[in-house]
Design a protein around this motif. Structure first.
Motif, PDB file in Angstrom:
ATOM      1  N   GLN A 187       0.837  -1.274  -0.014  1.00 58.07           N
ATOM      2  CA  GLN A 187      -0.050   0.120   0.168  1.00 58.07           C
ATOM      3  C   GLN A 187       0.672   1.336  -0.003  1.00 58.07           C
ATOM      4  O   GLN A 187       0.485   2.338  -0.498  1.00 58.07           O
ATOM      5  CB  GLN A 187      -0.918  -0.173   1.317  1.00 58.07           C
ATOM      6  CG  GLN A 187      -2.037  -1.098   1.080  1.00 58.07           C
ATOM      7  CD  GLN A 187      -2.959  -1.295   2.300  1.00 58.07           C
ATOM      8  OE1 GLN A 187      -2.926  -0.324   3.127  1.00 58.07           O
ATOM      9  NE2 GLN A 187      -3.247  -2.453   2.658  1.00 58.07           N
ATOM     10  N   ARG A 188       1.953   1.188   0.652  1.00 57.62           N
ATOM     11  CA  ARG A 188       2.809   2.413   0.788  1.00 57.62           C
ATOM     12  C   ARG A 188       3.597   2.827  -0.827  1.00 57.62           C
ATOM     13  O   ARG A 188       3.142   3.877  -1.232  1.00 57.62           O
ATOM     14  CB  ARG A 188       3.948   1.992   1.588  1.00 57.62           C
ATOM     15  CG  ARG A 188       4.955   3.179   2.000  1.00 57.62           C
ATOM     16  CD  ARG A 188       5.766   2.759   3.237  1.00 57.62           C
ATOM     17  NE  ARG A 188       5.233   2.353   4.477  1.00 57.62           N
ATOM     18  CZ  ARG A 188       4.947   3.316   5.598  1.00 57.62           C
ATOM     19  NH1 ARG A 188       5.725   4.417   5.524  1.00 57.62           N
ATOM     20  NH2 ARG A 188       4.504   2.951   6.710  1.00 57.62           N
ATOM     21  N   LEU A 189       3.781   1.667  -1.334  1.00 59.39           N
ATOM     22  CA  LEU A 189       4.285   1.810  -2.624  1.00 59.39           C
ATOM     23  C   LEU A 189       3.096   2.059  -3.680  1.00 59.39           C
ATOM     24  O   LEU A 189       3.267   3.285  -4.567  1.00 59.39           O
ATOM     25  CB  LEU A 189       4.869   0.534  -3.234  1.00 59.39           C
ATOM     26  CG  LEU A 189       5.495   0.504  -4.594  1.00 59.39           C
ATOM     27  CD1 LEU A 189       6.624   1.398  -4.627  1.00 59.39           C
ATOM     28  CD2 LEU A 189       6.057  -0.776  -4.993  1.00 59.39           C
TER      29      LEU A 189
ATOM     30  N   GLY B  13      -9.102  -0.642 -11.229  1.00 56.80           N
ATOM     31  CA  GLY B  13      -7.735  -0.377 -10.513  1.00 56.80           C
ATOM     32  C   GLY B  13      -8.206   1.050  -9.515  1.00 56.80           C
ATOM     33  O   GLY B  13      -9.145   0.981  -8.975  1.00 56.80           O
ATOM     34  N   ALA B  14      -7.276   2.046  -9.530  1.00 65.26           N
ATOM     35  CA  ALA B  14      -7.440   3.354  -8.765  1.00 65.26           C
ATOM     36  C   ALA B  14      -6.464   4.262  -9.479  1.00 65.26           C
ATOM     37  O   ALA B  14      -5.707   4.074 -10.439  1.00 65.26           O
ATOM     38  CB  ALA B  14      -6.763   3.268  -7.571  1.00 65.26           C
ATOM     39  N   MET B  15      -7.095   5.459  -9.340  1.00 62.18           N
ATOM     40  CA  MET B  15      -6.523   6.866  -9.949  1.00 62.18           C
ATOM     41  C   MET B  15      -5.909   7.552  -8.691  1.00 62.18           C
ATOM     42  O   MET B  15      -6.708   7.653  -7.718  1.00 62.18           O
ATOM     43  CB  MET B  15      -7.702   7.510 -10.651  1.00 62.18           C
ATOM     44  CG  MET B  15      -8.288   6.753 -11.595  1.00 62.18           C
ATOM     45  SD  MET B  15      -7.577   7.089 -13.550  1.00 62.18           S
ATOM     46  CE  MET B  15      -8.151   8.681 -13.339  1.00 62.18           C
ATOM     47  N   PRO B  16      -5.128   8.537  -8.881  1.00 60.60           N
ATOM     48  CA  PRO B  16      -4.917   9.447  -8.005  1.00 60.60           C
ATOM     49  C   PRO B  16      -6.093  10.316  -7.512  1.00 60.60           C
ATOM     50  O   PRO B  16      -6.822  10.720  -8.288  1.00 60.60           O
ATOM     51  CB  PRO B  16      -3.748  10.293  -8.600  1.00 60.60           C
ATOM     52  CG  PRO B  16      -3.328   9.467  -9.909  1.00 60.60           C
ATOM     53  CD  PRO B  16      -4.622   8.838 -10.079  1.00 60.60           C
ATOM     54  N   ILE B  17      -5.967  10.881  -6.258  1.00 58.68           N
ATOM     55  CA  ILE B  17      -7.028  11.832  -5.912  1.00 58.68           C
ATOM     56  C   ILE B  17      -6.721  13.277  -6.666  1.00 58.68           C
ATOM     57  O   ILE B  17      -5.476  13.208  -6.586  1.00 58.68           O
ATOM     58  CB  ILE B  17      -7.057  12.028  -4.278  1.00 58.68           C
ATOM     59  CG1 ILE B  17      -7.401  10.730  -3.388  1.00 58.68           C
ATOM     60  CG2 ILE B  17      -7.334  13.279  -3.882  1.00 58.68           C
ATOM     61  CD1 ILE B  17      -8.990  10.637  -3.654  1.00 58.68           C
TER      62      ILE B  17
ATOM     63  N   LEU C 176       0.425   6.786  -6.826  1.00 59.90           N
ATOM     64  CA  LEU C 176      -0.591   7.547  -6.951  1.00 59.90           C
ATOM     65  C   LEU C 176      -0.252   8.807  -6.760  1.00 59.90           C
ATOM     66  O   LEU C 176      -0.540   9.821  -7.550  1.00 59.90           O
ATOM     67  CB  LEU C 176      -1.742   6.961  -5.951  1.00 59.90           C
ATOM     68  CG  LEU C 176      -2.379   5.869  -6.278  1.00 59.90           C
ATOM     69  CD1 LEU C 176      -3.185   5.425  -5.006  1.00 59.90           C
ATOM     70  CD2 LEU C 176      -3.408   5.955  -7.502  1.00 59.90           C
ATOM     71  N   ASP C 177       0.603   9.274  -5.754  1.00 62.57           N
ATOM     72  CA  ASP C 177       0.992  10.402  -5.481  1.00 62.57           C
ATOM     73  C   ASP C 177       1.844  11.127  -6.713  1.00 62.57           C
ATOM     74  O   ASP C 177       1.816  12.305  -6.798  1.00 62.57           O
ATOM     75  CB  ASP C 177       1.928  10.504  -4.366  1.00 62.57           C
ATOM     76  CG  ASP C 177       1.916  11.784  -3.709  1.00 62.57           C
ATOM     77  OD1 ASP C 177       0.954  12.357  -3.481  1.00 62.57           O
ATOM     78  OD2 ASP C 177       3.125  12.284  -3.437  1.00 62.57           O
ATOM     79  N   ALA C 178       2.620  10.372  -7.393  1.00 65.01           N
ATOM     80  CA  ALA C 178       3.542  10.724  -8.540  1.00 65.01           C
ATOM     81  C   ALA C 178       2.391  10.851  -9.783  1.00 65.01           C
ATOM     82  O   ALA C 178       2.953  11.422 -10.805  1.00 65.01           O
ATOM     83  CB  ALA C 178       4.437   9.359  -8.913  1.00 65.01           C
TER      84      ALA C 178
ATOM     85  N   ARG D  94      -8.724   7.057  -5.476  1.00 68.65           N
ATOM     86  CA  ARG D  94     -10.009   7.227  -5.893  1.00 68.65           C
ATOM     87  C   ARG D  94     -10.319   5.882  -6.823  1.00 68.65           C
ATOM     88  O   ARG D  94      -9.328   5.530  -7.653  1.00 68.65           O
ATOM     89  CB  ARG D  94     -10.200   8.227  -6.906  1.00 68.65           C
ATOM     90  CG  ARG D  94     -11.699   8.670  -7.475  1.00 68.65           C
ATOM     91  CD  ARG D  94     -11.676  10.063  -7.752  1.00 68.65           C
ATOM     92  NE  ARG D  94     -10.963  10.137  -9.026  1.00 68.65           N
ATOM     93  CZ  ARG D  94     -11.253   9.822 -10.262  1.00 68.65           C
ATOM     94  NH1 ARG D  94     -12.543   9.047 -10.183  1.00 68.65           N
ATOM     95  NH2 ARG D  94     -10.586   9.905 -11.283  1.00 68.65           N
ATOM     96  N   ARG D  95     -11.062   5.082  -6.262  1.00 73.15           N
ATOM     97  CA  ARG D  95     -11.098   3.481  -6.696  1.00 73.15           C
ATOM     98  C   ARG D  95     -11.869   3.998  -8.037  1.00 73.15           C
ATOM     99  O   ARG D  95     -13.023   4.468  -7.901  1.00 73.15           O
ATOM    100  CB  ARG D  95     -11.817   2.540  -5.749  1.00 73.15           C
ATOM    101  CG  ARG D  95     -11.617   1.322  -5.585  1.00 73.15           C
ATOM    102  CD  ARG D  95     -11.701   0.592  -4.316  1.00 73.15           C
ATOM    103  NE  ARG D  95     -13.101   0.788  -4.088  1.00 73.15           N
ATOM    104  CZ  ARG D  95     -13.757  -0.062  -4.196  1.00 73.15           C
ATOM    105  NH1 ARG D  95     -13.560  -1.138  -4.895  1.00 73.15           N
ATOM    106  NH2 ARG D  95     -15.236   0.187  -3.575  1.00 73.15           N
ATOM    107  N   VAL D  96     -11.632   3.104  -8.981  1.00 69.85           N
ATOM    108  CA  VAL D  96     -12.129   3.114 -10.225  1.00 69.85           C
ATOM    109  C   VAL D  96     -12.468   1.600 -10.710  1.00 69.85           C
ATOM    110  O   VAL D  96     -11.596   0.649 -10.114  1.00 69.85           O
ATOM    111  CB  VAL D  96     -11.609   3.832 -11.236  1.00 69.85           C
ATOM    112  CG1 VAL D  96     -11.598   5.282 -11.118  1.00 69.85           C
ATOM    113  CG2 VAL D  96     -10.326   3.378 -11.717  1.00 69.85           C
ATOM    114  N   ARG D  97     -12.873   1.323 -11.645  1.00 75.74           N
ATOM    115  CA  ARG D  97     -12.987  -0.119 -12.145  1.00 75.74           C
ATOM    116  C   ARG D  97     -11.725  -0.457 -12.805  1.00 75.74           C
ATOM    117  O   ARG D  97     -11.272   0.303 -13.725  1.00 75.74           O
ATOM    118  CB  ARG D  97     -14.295  -0.104 -13.327  1.00 75.74           C
ATOM    119  CG  ARG D  97     -14.731  -1.483 -13.669  1.00 75.74           C
ATOM    120  CD  ARG D  97     -15.666  -1.633 -14.648  1.00 75.74           C
ATOM    121  NE  ARG D  97     -16.046  -2.710 -15.164  1.00 75.74           N
ATOM    122  CZ  ARG D  97     -16.623  -3.773 -14.780  1.00 75.74           C
ATOM    123  NH1 ARG D  97     -17.250  -3.337 -13.548  1.00 75.74           N
ATOM    124  NH2 ARG D  97     -16.795  -4.980 -15.153  1.00 75.74           N
TER     125      ARG D  97
END
Lengths: 254, 254
Positions: B10-12, B58-62, B17-19, B53-56
Motif C-alpha cells: 500500500q505504501r508503494l 484499479g485506482a486513480m490519484p485523488i 498515485l502521488d506521482a 480514488r477507486r475506479v473499475r
DNA sequence: CAGATTCATGCAAATTCCTGCATAAAGTTG
DNA sequence: CAACTTTATGCAGGAATTTGCATGAATCTG
C-alpha cells in the motif's frame, strides 16, 4: 565471532534499519540460528526504543522526516531582502564564486546574473538549477547527496574543491557562536564547507539572526577565518562578536 | 527480498498515485505475485485512508489542488504513464541505476523508491533533487552545467562515470533512428551518455514517440548497443527498428 | 441483449502474533 | 559454596491477520 546476545543482534538490526533495509524475521532467525520468537523479541525491543517500525513478518525503518524541499522553499521566502541586497553588494563583480547550499545562499542567486564571465561553483543541486535558470554558468561539484542535507559531500567532492581557486566562498550557517565559531549540523557538510573556505580567497557567511549564538553539532570554521558575516541581527547580538575582532555587516530589519 | 505485506504494497501504491500514475489492478497483482483480490483489498484500504480514488479495474490519484510548484512538473506529467510503468517494471529491483537527465527519465524517479539499498547515480541536478525528495540515495556526478542542457558534463564527469559499475543505464533521447542510432543535440552530453552506457551492464532508452525517426546533431550510440527501447510509438514506427534486430518495448497509448 | 470483465461477499487454509510457561545460563547474595 | 534472582531462550496453544478461491451480482462493451 560475535556473541550471540540480544545486544549484539539488536545493534546489528538497528544498523540495517538505519541503512534503509527491511528486516524479515524468519530470515534473520535463520541467520543468527535462534528461534523466531527471539528475533520477535529483539524487534519488540527496537520498537520500544523507537528504532523500528514493526510490521507483519519483520520490521521496517522508521518513517523518514518530512521532505526537506518544502521547508527549504518556505524558508527561502523568509530571507530578509536587506540581507540579500547587502550580500550581493559585498560580492560585487567577483567572477568566481563558491556557493554553499541552503535557503539563504539560494536566495542570492537571482541577483548574481549580469556579470560577464561569472562562474558559480557549488555542491548544491538547488543552487545549480537556480543558476541555470538565470543563465549563470555553473560548475556542479559531485558527491553523495545525504538524505537530509542539501549539498553533495564525499571525498571526491572535497578533492575537487581542492582543485579550485575561487574569489569568494559564500557560506550559510546552521549556527555561529563567539567561541565555537561557524558550525554545521552534518559532519560531512562541515568538511565540505571547510574545503570551500580553503579554495577561496575570501569567505563570507550569510545568515539570519536566528542562527546567531547557536551551536550546531560540528565545528566548521573559527571566527578568525571568516572575512565577513552578513546578518540582520541587531547590535546587542553582534556586539560580542565584534569584541572578538570579527567583521559583522548588519542590516536593518524592515 | 522485500516483505510482501499489505503495508509495503500500500505504501508503494500510494507513492505511485502521488506521482500521478494510475494503478491497474491486474498488472500490480502480477507484479507483486499476489491474487487480484489482495490488490483489490489494498486499494480498498487506500480509499478508506483517502489516498486513492477507486475506479473499475484499479485506482486513480485523488484530484489534488493545483500547486505553484506544479508548473515545473507539467512537462513530467506529459510523459505517458504507460511508458513510466513499463520502464519501472523493466528496471525492477536493480540496485544501482545510472539516470540521464530530461523530462522522461525524471518522471520515473518517484516510482523508483521502495527498493532496499538502491543508489541512483546521475549527472542531472533535477534528478538528484527528485531522488532526495523520495528518499532515494543519490550520487551526483559533477561537471559543468551547460546553459541549455540538463546534465553536468565535462572530462571530470566522464572520468567519474568510468569509475562506476551500474546495473542499468536509463537514457533519454533527442532522436533515435534506424541508421544513425541514438543521437543527442549537444556534443558534450552525447559523450556523457556514452560514458554512462559504458559504465552500466544494461542500457535502456526511454522516449516518447515523437523522437522516433528523428536525428539529433550528435551520434551517441549505435542501435546494437542499446538493450531495450521503451516507447509509446505504434508498430508502424517501430517495425523498421525491429527488422534491424533492436529490442523495442512498445506500450499502448491510452 | 449476450458475453466478458470486474466487484462483493463469505469461507477455509496458511501464516504470523501473542501469551504463558518451562528450562538453562549467568549473575548476586548470604 | 548454596540458594536465589535475573535474563535469555524455546515451545505450545489460541487469537488475529492475510490470502486465495468460489459464488453470484453488478457493470461494461459491442
Amino acid at each position: 565471532m560475535n556473541l550471540n546476545i540480544p545486544d549484539t543482534r539488536q545493534r546489528l538490526l538497528a544498523q540495517r534499519l538505519d541503512a534503509g533495509s527491511q528486516i524479515v524475521a524468519t530470515d534473520v532467525a535463520q541467520e543468527f540460528d535462534v528461534s523466531l520468537d527471539t528475533i520477535r523479541r529483539d524487534i519488540l525491543a527496537l520498537e520500544a526504543k523507537g528504532l523500528a517500525r514493526r510490521v507483519r513478518g519483520g520490521a521496517m525503518p522508521i518513517a523518514r522526516p518530512a521532505d526537506p524541499l518544502h521547508a527549504r522553499l518556505d524558508a527561502a521566502d523568509s530571507v530578509s531582502p536587506a540581507i540579500i541586497r547587502t550580500a550581493v553588494q559585498e560580492i560585487g563583480d567577483a567572477p568566481t564564486l563558491l556557493m554553499d547550499g541552503g535557503a539563504t545562499t539560494l536566495s542570492l542567486v537571482p541577483l548574481l546574473a549580469g556579470v560577464t564571465n561569472r562562474l558559480v561553483i557549488t555542491p548544491s543541486p538547488w543552487a545549480a538549477i537556480a543558476c541555470q535558470e538565470h543563465a549563470i554558468a555553473v560548475f556542479l561539484i559531485g558527491g553523495t547527496l545525504s538524505a537530509r542535507g542539501g549539498i553533495a559531500v564525499g571525498d571526491l567532492a572535497l578533492l575537487r574543491a581542492g582543485e579550485i581557486a575561487a574569489d569568494i566562498a559564500i557560506l550559510g550557517a546552521c549556527g555561529i557562536d563567539t567561541k565555537f565559531g561557524l558550525s554545521t549540523d552534518d559532519h560531512a557538510e562541515a568538511q565540505m564547507k571547510q574545503a570551500m573556505h580553503a579554495a577561496a580567497a575570501r569567505t563570507i557567511v550569510v545568515t539570519g539572526a536566528q542562527k546567531i549564538g547557536r551551536r550546531a553539532r560540528h565545528h566548521t570554521l573559527p571566527l578568525g577565518q571568516i572575512d565577513a558575516v552578513i546578518t540582520d541581527a541587531d547590535h546587542t547580538m553582534t556586539a560580542p562578536f565584534l569584541e572578538k575582532g570579527a567583521t559583522f555587516i548588519s542590516v536593518e530589519t524592515v
